[in-house]
Design a protein around this motif. Structure first.
Motif, mmCIF file in Angstrom:
data_model
loop_
_atom_site.group_PDB
_atom_site.id
_atom_site.type_symbol
_atom_site.label_atom_id
_atom_site.label_comp_id
_atom_site.label_asym_id
_atom_site.label_seq_id
_atom_site.Cartn_x
_atom_site.Cartn_y
_atom_site.Cartn_z
ATOM 1 N N ILE A 160 0.843 -1.204 0.000
ATOM 2 C CA ILE A 160 0.000 0.000 0.000
ATOM 3 C C ILE A 160 0.873 1.247 0.000
ATOM 4 O O ILE A 160 0.591 2.216 -0.719
ATOM 5 C CB ILE A 160 -0.942 -0.014 1.214
ATOM 6 N N LEU A 161 1.939 1.238 0.792
ATOM 7 C CA LEU A 161 2.847 2.375 0.843
ATOM 8 C C LEU A 161 3.575 2.561 -0.487
ATOM 9 O O LEU A 161 3.804 3.698 -0.931
ATOM 10 C CB LEU A 161 3.855 2.191 1.983
ATOM 11 N N ASP A 204 15.596 15.194 4.087
ATOM 12 C CA ASP A 204 15.036 14.529 2.910
ATOM 13 C C ASP A 204 14.521 15.594 1.943
ATOM 14 O O ASP A 204 13.564 16.302 2.259
ATOM 15 C CB ASP A 204 13.899 13.599 3.332
ATOM 16 N N PRO A 205 15.122 15.725 0.756
ATOM 17 C CA PRO A 205 14.685 16.768 -0.173
ATOM 18 C C PRO A 205 13.254 16.592 -0.666
ATOM 19 O O PRO A 205 12.644 17.533 -1.155
ATOM 20 C CB PRO A 205 15.692 16.662 -1.330
ATOM 21 N N ARG A 206 12.699 15.380 -0.520
ATOM 22 C CA ARG A 206 11.328 15.137 -0.952
ATOM 23 C C ARG A 206 10.312 15.405 0.153
ATOM 24 O O ARG A 206 9.110 15.500 -0.113
ATOM 25 C CB ARG A 206 11.192 13.669 -1.417
ATOM 26 N N GLY A 207 10.765 15.506 1.389
ATOM 27 C CA GLY A 207 9.854 15.662 2.511
ATOM 28 C C GLY A 207 9.656 17.106 2.908
ATOM 29 O O GLY A 207 10.345 18.016 2.438
ATOM 30 N N SER A 208 8.694 17.323 3.826
ATOM 31 C CA SER A 208 8.429 18.682 4.294
ATOM 32 C C SER A 208 7.872 18.647 5.709
ATOM 33 O O SER A 208 7.327 17.644 6.165
ATOM 34 C CB SER A 208 7.448 19.406 3.360
ATOM 35 N N LEU A 209 7.992 19.788 6.383
ATOM 36 C CA LEU A 209 7.554 19.943 7.771
ATOM 37 C C LEU A 209 6.498 21.037 7.816
ATOM 38 O O LEU A 209 6.687 22.122 7.249
ATOM 39 C CB LEU A 209 8.754 20.316 8.638
ATOM 40 N N VAL A 210 5.379 20.757 8.494
ATOM 41 C CA VAL A 210 4.273 21.717 8.558
ATOM 42 C C VAL A 210 3.846 21.886 10.010
ATOM 43 O O VAL A 210 4.287 21.155 10.897
ATOM 44 C CB VAL A 210 3.075 21.255 7.700
ATOM 45 N N GLY A 261 9.244 4.952 -0.916
ATOM 46 C CA GLY A 261 9.181 5.984 -1.934
ATOM 47 C C GLY A 261 8.166 7.073 -1.704
ATOM 48 O O GLY A 261 8.017 7.975 -2.545
ATOM 49 N N CYS A 262 7.442 7.043 -0.595
ATOM 50 C CA CYS A 262 6.446 8.088 -0.320
ATOM 51 C C CYS A 262 7.127 9.433 -0.059
ATOM 52 O O CYS A 262 8.246 9.489 0.454
ATOM 53 C CB CYS A 262 5.604 7.726 0.901
ATOM 54 N N VAL A 263 6.411 10.492 -0.385
ATOM 55 C CA VAL A 263 6.803 11.829 0.040
ATOM 56 C C VAL A 263 6.281 12.000 1.464
ATOM 57 O O VAL A 263 5.084 11.844 1.723
ATOM 58 C CB VAL A 263 6.199 12.901 -0.882
ATOM 59 N N GLY A 264 7.147 12.310 2.401
ATOM 60 C CA GLY A 264 6.742 12.443 3.795
ATOM 61 C C GLY A 264 6.385 13.876 4.144
ATOM 62 O O GLY A 264 7.174 14.794 3.894
ATOM 63 N N VAL A 265 5.198 14.074 4.692
ATOM 64 C CA VAL A 265 4.770 15.382 5.186
ATOM 65 C C VAL A 265 4.503 15.226 6.675
ATOM 66 O O VAL A 265 3.615 14.478 7.079
ATOM 67 C CB VAL A 265 3.519 15.903 4.458
ATOM 68 N N VAL A 266 5.271 15.934 7.487
ATOM 69 C CA VAL A 266 5.238 15.767 8.945
ATOM 70 C C VAL A 266 4.739 17.043 9.600
ATOM 71 O O VAL A 266 5.267 18.127 9.351
ATOM 72 C CB VAL A 266 6.641 15.416 9.493
ATOM 73 N N THR A 272 5.976 15.982 -7.513
ATOM 74 C CA THR A 272 7.125 15.107 -7.242
ATOM 75 C C THR A 272 6.907 13.740 -7.876
ATOM 76 O O THR A 272 5.818 13.180 -7.823
ATOM 77 C CB THR A 272 7.311 14.934 -5.719
ATOM 78 N N GLU A 273 7.947 13.209 -8.466
ATOM 79 C CA GLU A 273 7.862 11.911 -9.135
ATOM 80 C C GLU A 273 7.471 10.812 -8.141
ATOM 81 O O GLU A 273 7.935 10.791 -7.005
ATOM 82 C CB GLU A 273 9.206 11.573 -9.770
ATOM 83 N N ARG A 274 6.618 9.915 -8.581
ATOM 84 C CA ARG A 274 6.243 8.757 -7.751
ATOM 85 C C ARG A 274 7.364 7.729 -7.770
ATOM 86 O O ARG A 274 7.869 7.367 -8.831
ATOM 87 C CB ARG A 274 4.954 8.117 -8.276
ATOM 88 N N TRP A 275 7.730 7.263 -6.582
ATOM 89 C CA TRP A 275 8.731 6.208 -6.435
ATOM 90 C C TRP A 275 8.108 5.023 -5.703
ATOM 91 O O TRP A 275 7.137 5.187 -4.953
ATOM 92 C CB TRP A 275 9.930 6.694 -5.627
ATOM 93 N N THR A 276 8.676 3.851 -5.880
ATOM 94 C CA THR A 276 8.241 2.677 -5.130
ATOM 95 C C THR A 276 9.322 2.184 -4.164
ATOM 96 O O THR A 276 9.088 1.244 -3.405
ATOM 97 C CB THR A 276 7.840 1.536 -6.063
#
Length: 354
Positions: A250-251, A297-303, A277-282, A319-323
């Motif tokens: 699923i991830l 992580d250049p793909r992640g972000s903090l909110v 491969g998910c983009v992490g939003v924390v 952002t490109e989808r990764w597995t």
């Protein structure tokens, strides 16, 4: 190497993060050929003092959950185990100095595992202070927990961060399940804060998306009710508490993983999602170490709010989808276990010099 794990409460008693982590490390060490004994409260049936399970030997200190009796009997049980290194959980706190006393008698080093930030009210108690200062090395899962350990008196040079781990080989080989674009995964308890994720989804109701919430617990009913009230329940799938092998497909099929929990000594589900491969939003929380995984992580972000969470979910569509994300290979089970073994061997070597 002969290693004694000391933990009054094991994963056979409770389904807690720290207990699962201790069991996993003990069983992986045993699989590598180390002789591992877990010294604990009895969880098996019968009147025998020892029980072997999954390559690990369990030794009884007490039959019942009694911290004071456990601490009093612990040095005698450890003396009979004859370990080369003692690895003790800081629960109860006084188990650490008790293990240290036994270690001095046998001239073996003691490693303590500091699992979680202390309670604000009791974090500076003399028991916590004694536990923090007693071991030769204090292992913590994150810098967030390291800070609280130092605040309780641990020597800076004695604290070492050893994170949780994931099975990278299984992630690489797993299939892809594309049922959800957005995923949240955690036990749904009082710290889950899953409503922040749901509020962010409500902000995006005019966009196309599918979400999955993986986990179960006492807060699940309220979360399901909130999804209905926000009129997004037709696009949010509530799944049960899935094993890692069931989560991974699923991830791998998802694009974004949202982390909003208010308490996490280490965000293992987030780590697994990032490796998939998910983009992490924390969403930043003072008692959570999750932000540590996305800060570099250049793909992640903090909110800091559901509105910002919604904005970052939208931004992630670019952002490109990764597995799989090989940047997280250093968190593989074998790589992290090497860090435990290296620490044990260095302590044994250094201890023998004095």
């Amino acid at each position: 190497m002969r290693i004694a794990f000391v933990t009054m409460t094991t994963a056979h008693h409770v389904d807690h993060w720290y207990a699962r982590r201790a069991r996993a490390v003990a069983e992986r060490l045993a699989a590598r050929g180390h002789k591992v004994t877990v010294v604990c409260t009895q969880w098996w049936g019968g009147d025998h003092a020892a029980f072997d399970f999954e390559g690990v030997s369990y030794r009884r200190v007490t039959a019942d959950h009694s911290p004071s009796v456990f601490v009093a009997k612990l040095p005698f049980v450890l003396n009979s185990v004859r370990p080369e290194v003692v690895h003790v959980a800081t629960d109860p706190d006084l188990a650490v100095p008790a293990a240290k006393a036994a270690g001095r008698l046998r001239r073996v080093p003691v490693v303590a595992e500091w699992w979680d930030p202390p309670d604000r009210e009791t974090g500076r108690s003399w028991r916590r202070h004694w536990a923090a200062r007693s071991p030769n090395t204090l292992l913590v899962p994150s810098e967030t927990v390291a800070t609280t350990a130092r605040e309780c008196g641990a020597d800076t040079g004695a604290v070492e961060v050893v994170p949780d781990s994931v099975d990278m080989a299984s992630i690489r080989d797993a299939p892809v399940d594309e049922r959800a674009d957005l995923v949240y995964a955690r036990r749904l308890d009082e710290h889950a804060n899953v409503e922040e994720f749901l509020l962010a989804l409500a902000e995006l109701r005019r966009r196309e998306w599918r979400a999955a919430i993986i986990g179960d617990g006492p807060a699940r009913a309220d979360a399901e009710r909130m999804a209905r009230d926000l009129r997004i329940d037709d696009r949010v799938e509530f799944l049960d508490d899935l094993a890692p092998a069931e989560q991974v497909p699923i991830l791998k099929g998802a694009h974004v993983f949202a982390q909003t929990a208010t308490r996490a000594p280490f965000a293992t589900n987030l780590l697994r999602a990032l490796a998939c491969g998910c983009v992490g939003v924390v969403e930043y929380q003072a008692d959570s170490a999750a932000h540590e995984l996305v800060e570099t992580d250049p793909r992640g972000s903090l909110v800091t709010s559901p509105q910002e969470l919604a904005e970052e979910i939208v931004a992630a569509t670019e952002t490109e989808r990764w597995t799989v994300n090989e940047d997280y290979a250093p968190y593989d089970h074998d790589a992290v276990l090497d860090r435990y073994v290296d620490r044990y061997r260095k302590l044994v070597t250094d201890y023998g010099l004095f």
